[in-house]
Motif scaffolding. Structure first.
Motif, PDB file in Angstrom:
ATOM      1  N   ARG A 187      -0.185   5.077  -8.950  1.00 49.49           N
ATOM      2  CA  ARG A 187      -0.054   3.610  -8.905  1.00 49.49           C
ATOM      3  C   ARG A 187      -1.287   2.965  -8.286  1.00 49.49           C
ATOM      4  NH1 ARG A 187       4.778   4.193  -4.660  1.00 49.49           N
ATOM      5  NH2 ARG A 187       3.554   4.068  -2.755  1.00 49.49           N
ATOM      6  N   ALA A 209       1.896  -1.044 -12.573  1.00 48.72           N
ATOM      7  CA  ALA A 209       1.991  -0.988 -11.113  1.00 48.72           C
ATOM      8  C   ALA A 209       2.095  -2.419 -10.608  1.00 48.72           C
ATOM      9  CB  ALA A 209       0.768  -0.301 -10.508  1.00 48.72           C
ATOM     10  N   ALA A 249       6.333   0.872  -9.652  1.00 47.43           N
ATOM     11  CA  ALA A 249       5.422   1.404 -10.652  1.00 47.43           C
ATOM     12  C   ALA A 249       6.156   2.432 -11.496  1.00 47.43           C
ATOM     13  CB  ALA A 249       4.215   2.046  -9.976  1.00 47.43           C
TER      14      ALA A 249
END
Length: 139
Positions: free
Chosen positions: A8, A78, A133
């Motif tokens: 992420r 993300a 994410a």
């Protein structure tokens, strides 16, 4: 499938154009694309007009969310909920850094000439405090 911390942070560090979402009391949140800079483990930063609605709302809310997504080669995103940790006047070096991050070489100087007419700009440092994410690709 959820993305791990490394994945992420790596995704947020890419030169993708994130959506910045900021609370607006009494109205839906504002959600707009912005240029950003981020290195894994650090703070993100964005540059906005000093008297813009984004700047006013960031000052009032003290927080925002940055969301990036990539659909090739896999669909994943993300989202970093951030707190505002610093604000300072933008420098020419910061303007250039963002322009070079997002524009092809030949367009940088042209953009910077136009940006010189934008008026005062500020940089907000945004510290990620919570993440969402996921990889949405069906395998």
């Amino acid at each position: 499938m959820a993305l791990d911390e490394t994945a992420r942070q790596h995704l947020l560090a890419q030169p993708l154009t994130p959506i910045l979402a900021i609370e607006r009391p009494g109205h839906p949140p504002i959600a707009v694309p912005v240029w950003h800079q981020y290195s894994p483990g650090g703070d993100a930063w964005i540059l906005v007009g000093d008297d813009s609605e984004k700047a006013r709302l960031l000052r009032e809310a003290g927080s925002a969310t940055l969301v990036v997504q990539e659909v090739q080669p896999r669909t994943h995103y993300a989202s970093a909920a951030c707190e505002v940790v610093e604000e300072h006047p933008a420098t020419d070096a910061e303007r250039r850094e963002l322009a070079e991050r997002y524009l092809p070489g030949a367009a940088v100087e042209q953009y910077l000439e136009v940006a010189a007419e934008f008026g005062p700009e500020v940089v907000f440092l945004l510290r990620p405090v919570a993440w969402r994410a996921a990889d949405l690709t069906m395998s």
